[in-house]
Every structure is written in structure tokens, then in C-alpha cells.
Scaffold this motif. Structure first.
Motif, PDB file in Angstrom:
ATOM      1  N   ASP A  30       0.890  -1.528  -0.079  1.00  0.00           N
ATOM      2  CA  ASP A  30      -0.428   0.362  -0.089  1.00  0.00           C
ATOM      3  C   ASP A  30       0.963   0.890   0.067  1.00  0.00           C
ATOM      4  O   ASP A  30       2.350   0.661   1.193  1.00  0.00           O
ATOM      5  CB  ASP A  30      -1.106   0.081   0.944  1.00  0.00           C
ATOM      6  CG  ASP A  30      -2.110   1.192   1.002  1.00  0.00           C
ATOM      7  OD1 ASP A  30      -2.956   0.575   1.174  1.00  0.00           O
ATOM      8  OD2 ASP A  30      -2.058   2.057   0.946  1.00  0.00           O
ATOM      9  N   ARG A  31       0.762   1.911  -0.975  1.00  0.00           N
ATOM     10  CA  ARG A  31       1.224   3.771  -1.325  1.00  0.00           C
ATOM     11  C   ARG A  31       1.295   4.296   0.352  1.00  0.00           C
ATOM     12  O   ARG A  31       2.289   4.988  -0.301  1.00  0.00           O
ATOM     13  CB  ARG A  31       1.183   3.764  -2.589  1.00  0.00           C
ATOM     14  CG  ARG A  31      -0.747   5.074  -2.577  1.00  0.00           C
ATOM     15  CD  ARG A  31      -0.413   5.519  -3.512  1.00  0.00           C
ATOM     16  NE  ARG A  31      -2.336   5.791  -3.445  1.00  0.00           N
ATOM     17  CZ  ARG A  31      -2.717   5.954  -4.277  1.00  0.00           C
ATOM     18  NH1 ARG A  31      -2.159   5.884  -5.703  1.00  0.00           N
ATOM     19  NH2 ARG A  31      -3.849   6.088  -4.578  1.00  0.00           N
ATOM     20  N   GLU A  32       0.026   3.839   0.856  1.00  0.00           N
ATOM     21  CA  GLU A  32       0.087   5.041   2.185  1.00  0.00           C
ATOM     22  C   GLU A  32       0.042   3.701   3.513  1.00  0.00           C
ATOM     23  O   GLU A  32      -0.486   4.842   4.228  1.00  0.00           O
ATOM     24  CB  GLU A  32      -1.097   5.629   2.403  1.00  0.00           C
ATOM     25  CG  GLU A  32      -1.137   6.637   1.471  1.00  0.00           C
ATOM     26  CD  GLU A  32      -2.185   7.492   1.019  1.00  0.00           C
ATOM     27  OE1 GLU A  32      -2.719   8.251   1.803  1.00  0.00           O
ATOM     28  OE2 GLU A  32      -3.030   7.409  -0.296  1.00  0.00           O
ATOM     29  N   ALA A  36      -6.021   3.358   4.010  1.00  0.00           N
ATOM     30  CA  ALA A  36      -5.390   4.857   3.936  1.00  0.00           C
ATOM     31  C   ALA A  36      -6.984   4.929   3.201  1.00  0.00           C
ATOM     32  O   ALA A  36      -7.045   6.254   3.150  1.00  0.00           O
ATOM     33  CB  ALA A  36      -4.216   5.086   3.168  1.00  0.00           C
ATOM     34  N   GLN A 217       4.900  -0.873   2.127  1.00  0.00           N
ATOM     35  CA  GLN A 217       4.778   0.502   2.008  1.00  0.00           C
ATOM     36  C   GLN A 217       5.043   1.083   0.932  1.00  0.00           C
ATOM     37  O   GLN A 217       5.858   1.885   1.007  1.00  0.00           O
ATOM     38  CB  GLN A 217       4.717   1.702   3.181  1.00  0.00           C
ATOM     39  CG  GLN A 217       3.641   3.090   3.206  1.00  0.00           C
ATOM     40  CD  GLN A 217       3.504   3.807   4.472  1.00  0.00           C
ATOM     41  OE1 GLN A 217       3.538   3.144   5.296  1.00  0.00           O
ATOM     42  NE2 GLN A 217       2.963   5.010   3.594  1.00  0.00           N
ATOM     43  N   GLU A 219       4.203   2.304  -3.358  1.00  0.00           N
ATOM     44  CA  GLU A 219       3.835   1.980  -4.716  1.00  0.00           C
ATOM     45  C   GLU A 219       3.733   1.733  -5.986  1.00  0.00           C
ATOM     46  O   GLU A 219       4.790   1.047  -5.794  1.00  0.00           O
ATOM     47  CB  GLU A 219       2.906   3.678  -5.476  1.00  0.00           C
ATOM     48  CG  GLU A 219       2.574   3.802  -7.034  1.00  0.00           C
ATOM     49  CD  GLU A 219       1.950   4.791  -6.927  1.00  0.00           C
ATOM     50  OE1 GLU A 219       2.414   5.945  -6.594  1.00  0.00           O
ATOM     51  OE2 GLU A 219       1.176   5.087  -7.509  1.00  0.00           O
ATOM     52  N   CYS A 249      -7.221  -2.131  -5.393  1.00  0.00           N
ATOM     53  CA  CYS A 249      -6.639  -0.573  -4.751  1.00  0.00           C
ATOM     54  C   CYS A 249      -8.608   0.665  -4.491  1.00  0.00           C
ATOM     55  O   CYS A 249      -7.653   1.859  -5.054  1.00  0.00           O
ATOM     56  CB  CYS A 249      -5.787   0.182  -5.853  1.00  0.00           C
ATOM     57  SG  CYS A 249      -3.935  -0.649  -6.204  1.00  0.00           S
TER      58      CYS A 249
END
Ligand SMILES: Cc1cc2nc3c(=O)[nH]c(=O)nc-3n(C[C@H](O)[C@H](O)[C@H](O)COP(=O)(O)OP(=O)(O)OC[C@H]3O[C@@H](n4cnc5c(N)ncnc54)[C@H](O)[C@@H]3O)c2cc1C
Length: 411
Positions: A30-32, A36, A217, A219, A249
Motif C-alpha cells: 500500500d502506498r500510504e 488509508a 509501504q 506504490e 486499490c
């Protein structure tokens, strides 16, 4: 079986737990970080009564009125209209009676398993304390308004939903904080809700980590199929190979799916909430105000007032007046409501025109699976989605007919 899951919302985390339970080596990206997105601030309802799709035959008449009402449950950001148009066209098409029937059957097939799937996930992951069974109450100003909704309730009843009409002062006996302006209601005695949606996703993520799932973490910028599996691409040209990849996503999924050649009509139905840490009133159960499109849910973190739909895309800044209007209306429903400490929030519901999520392999690229598009029902359907993905990936027989959710419907 090495599986990458992209997106650590309630869907991705449930997929991780289900796949790990079958012995997969799971990496969750997860990018955040965990929850998130929409999973952070939803209204917490395990809405297994919601077998009716959003697109309906009478919608053409209702939607213009809703849009004209500045305080109504639906709004469109005009700038987004050109981009929204293809989704809107599909959505209107889904209002045809035979399509409504198909979606209802598809949703009902999933909803039948929601309670038992969540029972299992919560029990196995020490999270039963985060869900309560107090039922819910839908409130209407007049008996006439309830009557107008009776057809819908009858369809839900045919699909096994239990409900009881409540009239006059019996409503205030159930919920003393409710204004006497409300004269009719529908009690859903079996409904359950989450006491803290963010806390629930975090708890499950912690358990997944403790069971050996890897969290990153980062993207993911693209996915491609290889001869033997899939390849994840990261910003800055890094790559990593897996046997399978799951795209979870939420409303952002198309960035990864479109380059695969599949056009999924995914749109964000932006929703707002305010959470009141000290609301000054007590609700015994969640209360829904259907004509305004929001729920008031008593949670461990306060009273959350969440809902509305704003079609405005992924980029536009939140318009906090939407949350203020909802709060103002909630104060007329619960006259003692104290707005002190109200924290507004906006999230993107990942919505498909037929109200069914996309769960399953990408046609022609079977090692890449989709798990998004749950719209208003992502919390509700998360445990079932996790199980379905693990059954699809490990080829085990399923007790759930999820054929209506297959991404091949968009091919
Ligand atoms: C106001 C509101 C009220 C709601 N109430 C309810 C309710 O009562 N009951 C119910 O069942 N549902 C409800 N919902 C809907 C529910 O919250 C969503 O359907 C659900 O949270 C979607 O979960 P998800 O995991 O698919 O997406 P998300 O929770 O949005 O998670 C997606 C994750 O993917 C990550 N991500 C995106 N792109 C990338 C990338 N390229 N690389 C790495 N990571 C990426 C994001 O950071 C995010 O963490 C509500 C929603 C809103 C907005």
C-alpha cells in the motif's frame, strides 16, 4: 504460491488473511499504509440487507430532483461531468428491470454468506469485540414515505432479510433521542455494525502480519503478466515476480487495470462523514435517514454520521459543506445532538454501475485477479471477497455463486 496484494484496505487485508490461511506467501503493498482509503471512515454497517442495486427503473425521475435539492443525498461536480458521462450512461442502463433483477440475484448470492464469513474472520483473528449486534432503524418522516419504500423492503424480505415496521411513538421508545417529526420506521433486528472501522482494518492487518504476511509501504506503478507468473513494477524501475497478483486499490484500481487492456467502468462515489466524540445523545443502534442518504452509527470512537454521494472524481478537493449539511440535518433528526469536536472526512467509494464488485481473474491474464468496486458495501463484503479470492486462486469448490462478479462481464 507467492501472491502480491495491492491495496491494504479492508478488501486487501481480508484477501491477505484468507490466502495466508491456505498457505500462500503473501506480500501486501500500500502506498500510504493500512486503511488509508475508504476503509478508514465508513459508516461501519455490515449491510447484508442491501440486495437491491443502486440503479433502479424509477431513477430517471428521481435523480433530477435529488440534484436540484442542494441539501439532498446526491450531488455532481459539474467539472467532472464529461469524465463521468460513460459511467453515468452505464449506470442508467443498469436501471432496466432485467438488469436490476440480475444484480439483485448477484448481490443476494453474496449477502447470504456475509454473516458467517465475518463470524469466522472475527473469531479467528480475535476481533469479535469490534462488532456488535444491535440491529438498525431506518426512519421516515411520514407513514406515506415508508409506504413508498415498502416495495423495496418486500424484495429484501424475499431474499431473507428480517424487518419490522415501527409506527408513531414506538419509534421514540426505541430511540428516545429521535425527533417526534419522525413518524414511521423500519427495524432491522439482525443487523450488526463495526465499533471502529479503522481499528478493525488495523487489527486484521496486525493479525495478518503476525501470521507471516509481509507489508510494504510502496506504490505499485504497473503489473504485467510473464510466462510463468506476474511482475510488479515500482516507481523508479524496480520489479518483483509473483505467482499471482490481486488488485485491491479501491477507487484507484483502474490505474493498474487499464494498461492490461480491460476497461472497467469504475467511478468514485465520494462520501462524507463527521464523527462526534461527545455527541450529547445516545443511540441504541445505527439509525439511517434514507431520504438524505446517511447513517448515524454509535461507535466506540463517538457517533459517526456518514453517507451522501458526490460524483466528483478522484482529484477534486473535498467540499466540506457536504458534511456540514449532513450534520445540520442530523441535528434536526436528533434535536439534542452536540456538534462539538466534529471531525469531517471524505472518502472514495469504488463504484461500478451494476453495484456488483469485480472479483476474479482478468480475462486472458488469469494470474492477475481483481477485487474492487464494492461501492457502498466494501466493509460488508470484505470477508466474503477474501474467501472467494482464495477459492479462485487455490481452485477449491465454492459454496457461493459469484459468477455475476467476474471481471469477464467487462471484456
Ligand atoms: C462515507 C462512507 C460510508 C460508508 N459506509 C459503509 C458501510 O456502512 N458499510 C459498508 O459495507 N461499506 C461502506 N462504505 C464503503 C466502504 O468503505 C468501501 O467499499 C471499502 O472501504 C472499499 O475498500 P477497499 O479496500 O476496496 O478500498 P480502500 O479502503 O479505498 O483501500 C484501497 C487502498 O489501496 C491503496 N492504493 C491505491 N492505489 C495504490 C497503488 N497504485 N499502489 C499501492 N497502493 C495503492 C490506497 O492507499 C488504499 O489504502 C462507505 C464508504 C464511505 C466513503
Amino acid at each position: 504460491m507467492r501472491v502480491a496484494i495491492i491495496g491494504a484496505g479492508i478488501i486487501g487485508v481480508n484477501a491477505a488473511l484468507a490466502l495466508r490461511a491456505q498457505g500462500a506467501e503473501v506480500t501486501l503493498y500500500d502506498r500510504e499504509g493500512v486503511a488509508a482509503g475508504a476503509s478508514r471512515g465508513n459508516a461501519g454497517i455490515f449491510a447484508d440487507y442491501a440486495v437491491l442495486p443502486e440503479a433502479r427503473p424509477n431513477m430517471r425521475r428521481q435523480v433530477p430532483w435529488m440534484l436540484l435539492d442542494r441539501n439532498g443525498p446526491l450531488s455532481i461536480r459539474l467539472r467532472h461531468l464529461p469524465k463521468l458521462f460513460p459511467w453515468l450512461k452505464e449506470f442508467i442502463r443498469e436501471g432496466q428491470p432485467e438488469r436490476v433483477e440480475r444484480s439483485t440475484q448477484g448481490l443476494s448470492a453474496l449477502m447470504r454468506h456475509v454473516r458467517s464469513d465475518w463470524d469466522r474472520v472475527l473469531r479467528e483473528n480475535d476481533a469479535e469485540d469490534l462488532r456488535v449486534a444491535r440491529g438498525a432503524l431506518h426512519v421516515y418522516r411520514t407513514r406515506r414515505a415508508l409506504h413508498a419504500a415498502l416495495c423495496d423492503w418486500q424484495v429484501m424480505g424475499e431474499h431473507g432479510v428480517a424487518y419490522t415496521p415501527v409506527m408513531g411513538s414506538a419509534l421514540q421508545e426505541l430511540e428516545p433521542a429521535l425527533s417526534t417529526d419522525y413518524q414511521a420506521g423500519m427495524l432491522l433486528p439482525d443487523l450488526t455494525h463495526a465499533l471502529d472501522p479503522l481499528g478493525l482494518t488495523e487489527r486484521l492487518a496486525e493479525k495478518a502480519r503476525a501470521r507471516g504476511c509481509e507489508f510494504r509501504q510502496t506504490e505499485v506503478s504497473a503489473i504485467s503478466s510473464t510466462e510463468t507468473g506476474v511482475c510488479l513494477h515500482f516507481p523508479g524501475a524496480g520489479t518483483r515476480q509473483f505467482d499471482r497478483a490481486v488488485v485491491a486499490c479501491g477507487a484507484h484500481s483502474n490505474k493498474l487495470v487499464r494498461p492490461l487492456g480491460l476497461r472497467v467502468p469504475l467511478e468514485s462515489e465520494r462520501g462524507y462523514n463527521v464523527t462526534l466524540p461527545e455527541p450529547g445523545v445516545t443511540l441504541n443502534r445505527p439509525v439511517c435517514v434514507p431520504d438524505r442518504g446517511y447513517y448515524m452509527t454509535p461507535m466506540s470512537i463517538g457517533l459517526r454520521i456518514g453517507g451522501r454521494v458526490e460524483l466528483g472524481g478522484l482529484q477534486a478537493q473535498p467540499r466540506w459543506t457536504r458534511a456540514e449539511v449532513m450534520l445540520r440535518h442530523a441535528r434536526s433528526v436528533l434535536p439534542g445532538l452536540e456538534p462539538k469536536g466534529a471531525k469531517p472526512w471524505m472518502g472514495h467509494r469504488p463504484s461500478l454501475p451494476d453495484t456488483l464488485p469485480a472479483i476474479g481473474p482478468v480475462p486472458g491474464q488469469e494470474r492477475i485477479l481483481l477485487a474492487f468496486g464494492h461501492g457502498h458495501l466494501g466493509l460488508t463484503l470484505a470477508a466474503t471477497t477474501g474467501r472467494l479470492l482464495s477459492e479462485m486462486i487455490f481452485g477449491t469448490t465454492s459454496e457461493t455463486d459469484a459468477s455475476a462478479c467476474l471481471p469477464s462481464r467487462f471484456a
